[in-house]
Design a protein around this motif. Structure first.
Motif, PDB file in Angstrom:
ATOM      1  N   ARG A  85      -2.615  -2.555   2.188  1.00  0.00           N
ATOM      2  CA  ARG A  85      -1.194  -2.954   1.986  1.00  0.00           C
ATOM      3  C   ARG A  85      -0.438  -2.575   1.081  1.00  0.00           C
ATOM      4  NH1 ARG A  85      -3.809  -7.021   4.810  1.00  0.00           N
ATOM      5  NH2 ARG A  85      -2.819  -7.550   6.948  1.00  0.00           N
ATOM      6  N   VAL A  86       0.889  -2.189   0.934  1.00  0.00           N
ATOM      7  CA  VAL A  86       1.596  -1.582  -0.348  1.00  0.00           C
ATOM      8  C   VAL A  86       1.296  -2.826  -1.103  1.00  0.00           C
ATOM      9  CG1 VAL A  86       4.018  -1.292  -1.179  1.00  0.00           C
ATOM     10  CG2 VAL A  86       3.147  -0.535   1.100  1.00  0.00           C
ATOM     11  N   GLY A  87       1.170  -2.446  -2.622  1.00  0.00           N
ATOM     12  CA  GLY A  87       0.870  -3.357  -3.658  1.00  0.00           C
ATOM     13  C   GLY A  87      -0.730  -3.687  -4.027  1.00  0.00           C
ATOM     14  N   ASP A  88      -1.529  -3.208  -3.070  1.00  0.00           N
ATOM     15  CA  ASP A  88      -2.928  -3.321  -3.376  1.00  0.00           C
ATOM     16  C   ASP A  88      -3.338  -2.522  -4.223  1.00  0.00           C
ATOM     17  OD1 ASP A  88      -3.190  -5.181  -1.141  1.00  0.00           O
ATOM     18  OD2 ASP A  88      -4.309  -3.930   0.241  1.00  0.00           O
ATOM     19  N   MET A  89      -4.304  -2.809  -4.999  1.00  0.00           N
ATOM     20  CA  MET A  89      -4.878  -2.186  -6.345  1.00  0.00           C
ATOM     21  C   MET A  89      -6.258  -1.708  -5.708  1.00  0.00           C
ATOM     22  SD  MET A  89      -2.828  -2.317  -8.886  1.00  0.00           S
ATOM     23  CE  MET A  89      -3.827  -1.499 -10.179  1.00  0.00           C
ATOM     24  N   LEU A  90      -6.596  -0.527  -6.000  1.00  0.00           N
ATOM     25  CA  LEU A  90      -7.816  -0.134  -5.302  1.00  0.00           C
ATOM     26  C   LEU A  90      -8.494   0.545  -6.683  1.00  0.00           C
ATOM     27  CD1 LEU A  90      -6.687   1.969  -2.198  1.00  0.00           C
ATOM     28  CD2 LEU A  90      -7.539  -0.321  -2.524  1.00  0.00           C
ATOM     29  N   ARG A  91      -9.856   0.445  -6.657  1.00  0.00           N
ATOM     30  CA  ARG A  91     -10.651   1.251  -7.542  1.00  0.00           C
ATOM     31  C   ARG A  91     -11.630   2.437  -6.628  1.00  0.00           C
ATOM     32  NH1 ARG A  91     -12.554  -0.251 -12.927  1.00  0.00           N
ATOM     33  NH2 ARG A  91     -11.364  -1.717 -12.798  1.00  0.00           N
ATOM     34  N   GLU A 144      -8.152   4.150 -10.709  1.00  0.00           N
ATOM     35  CA  GLU A 144      -7.711   2.664 -10.512  1.00  0.00           C
ATOM     36  C   GLU A 144      -6.099   2.953 -10.205  1.00  0.00           C
ATOM     37  OE1 GLU A 144      -6.871  -0.928 -13.098  1.00  0.00           O
ATOM     38  OE2 GLU A 144      -8.916  -0.319 -13.171  1.00  0.00           O
ATOM     39  N   VAL A 145      -5.742   2.623  -8.921  1.00  0.00           N
ATOM     40  CA  VAL A 145      -4.575   3.114  -8.281  1.00  0.00           C
ATOM     41  C   VAL A 145      -3.793   1.637  -7.553  1.00  0.00           C
ATOM     42  CG1 VAL A 145      -5.153   5.375  -7.885  1.00  0.00           C
ATOM     43  CG2 VAL A 145      -5.437   3.924  -6.119  1.00  0.00           C
ATOM     44  N   GLU A 146      -2.518   1.747  -7.753  1.00  0.00           N
ATOM     45  CA  GLU A 146      -1.782   0.955  -6.900  1.00  0.00           C
ATOM     46  C   GLU A 146      -1.218   1.450  -5.683  1.00  0.00           C
ATOM     47  OE1 GLU A 146       2.167  -1.778  -7.532  1.00  0.00           O
ATOM     48  OE2 GLU A 146       1.722  -0.816  -8.932  1.00  0.00           O
ATOM     49  N   VAL A 147      -1.188   1.006  -4.475  1.00  0.00           N
ATOM     50  CA  VAL A 147      -0.748   1.462  -3.384  1.00  0.00           C
ATOM     51  C   VAL A 147       0.650   1.177  -3.240  1.00  0.00           C
ATOM     52  CG1 VAL A 147      -0.839   1.468  -0.587  1.00  0.00           C
ATOM     53  CG2 VAL A 147      -2.830   1.006  -1.935  1.00  0.00           C
ATOM     54  N   LEU A 148       1.436   2.587  -3.211  1.00  0.00           N
ATOM     55  CA  LEU A 148       2.912   2.349  -3.087  1.00  0.00           C
ATOM     56  C   LEU A 148       3.390   2.676  -1.661  1.00  0.00           C
ATOM     57  CD1 LEU A 148       3.935   4.491  -6.268  1.00  0.00           C
ATOM     58  CD2 LEU A 148       3.645   1.889  -5.831  1.00  0.00           C
ATOM     59  N   THR A 204       2.432  10.683  -3.521  1.00  0.00           N
ATOM     60  CA  THR A 204       3.529   9.543  -3.527  1.00  0.00           C
ATOM     61  C   THR A 204       3.216   8.301  -2.862  1.00  0.00           C
ATOM     62  OG1 THR A 204       4.549  10.180  -1.408  1.00  0.00           O
ATOM     63  CG2 THR A 204       5.268  11.409  -3.395  1.00  0.00           C
ATOM     64  N   LEU A 205       2.072   8.282  -2.305  1.00  0.00           N
ATOM     65  CA  LEU A 205       1.320   7.287  -1.622  1.00  0.00           C
ATOM     66  C   LEU A 205       0.721   6.113  -2.768  1.00  0.00           C
ATOM     67  CD1 LEU A 205      -0.486   8.696   1.422  1.00  0.00           C
ATOM     68  CD2 LEU A 205       1.928   7.498   1.247  1.00  0.00           C
ATOM     69  N   TYR A 206       0.507   6.574  -4.133  1.00  0.00           N
ATOM     70  CA  TYR A 206      -0.213   5.819  -4.880  1.00  0.00           C
ATOM     71  C   TYR A 206       0.143   6.227  -6.436  1.00  0.00           C
ATOM     72  CZ  TYR A 206      -3.061   9.931  -5.681  1.00  0.00           C
ATOM     73  OH  TYR A 206      -3.267  11.154  -6.249  1.00  0.00           O
ATOM     74  N   ARG A 207       0.076   5.152  -7.282  1.00  0.00           N
ATOM     75  CA  ARG A 207       0.350   5.319  -8.774  1.00  0.00           C
ATOM     76  C   ARG A 207      -1.055   4.963  -9.412  1.00  0.00           C
ATOM     77  NH1 ARG A 207       5.138   2.463 -10.008  1.00  0.00           N
ATOM     78  NH2 ARG A 207       3.900   0.680  -9.541  1.00  0.00           N
ATOM     79  N   GLU A 208      -1.340   5.975 -10.121  1.00  0.00           N
ATOM     80  CA  GLU A 208      -2.710   5.683 -11.029  1.00  0.00           C
ATOM     81  C   GLU A 208      -2.115   5.133 -12.212  1.00  0.00           C
ATOM     82  OE1 GLU A 208      -6.417   8.325 -12.707  1.00  0.00           O
ATOM     83  OE2 GLU A 208      -4.913   9.323 -12.011  1.00  0.00           O
TER      84      GLU A 208
END
Length: 129
Positions: free
Chosen positions: A54-60, A69-73, A87-91
């Motif tokens: 989901r948007v806002g999840d933190m993935l490693r 280590e990214v945040e789902v945007l 554009t789908l994530y921010r590292e």
């Protein structure tokens, strides 16, 4: 009979599809395998391939490109061009700096080239002596 159009709001997508769409892996199969091997964590929990992102999840994410280590945007189930996928994530900054540091260390390691035909002949002459 009239055609009906149903609006579906996407709140989540499978993590293996998202990893593939965001271009962390070349195929969904590789993304699912990474999940199976424990190389993907979602909100600090091991993630199975079927887990919803989901948007806002933190993935490693650990892959051949390094540790991310990214945040789902954004969410997507379709693979598009690289600029769109980015554009789908921010590292995170820490993740980016660590990857750059590891890459520099890898470059400083000695690099051995495959011997040429000439080199192999010289080696064979030395062994025969």
């Amino acid at each position: 009979m009239a055609d009906r159009c149903y609006a579906v709001s996407v709140t989540g997508t499978r993590i293996d599809k998202w990893l593939w769409a965001a271009r962390f892996f070349k195929t969904r199969t590789l993304a699912a395998k990474a999940c199976e091997l424990g190389r993907i964590q979602s909100n600090q929990q091991p993630a199975r391939a079927s887990r919803e992102v989901r948007v806002g999840d933190m993935l490693r994410i650990r892959n051949e490109g390094g540790d991310f280590e990214v945040e789902v945007l954004g969410l997507s189930e379709m693979r598009g061009p690289t600029p769109v996928a980015q554009t789908l994530y921010r590292e995170s900054e820490a993740s980016r700096e660590l990857r750059i540091k590891v890459a520099e260390e890898r470059k400083s390691l000695p690099h051995f080239e495959k011997p040429t035909k000439r080199d192999r002949r010289r080696i064979e002459r030395l062994r025969d002596r």
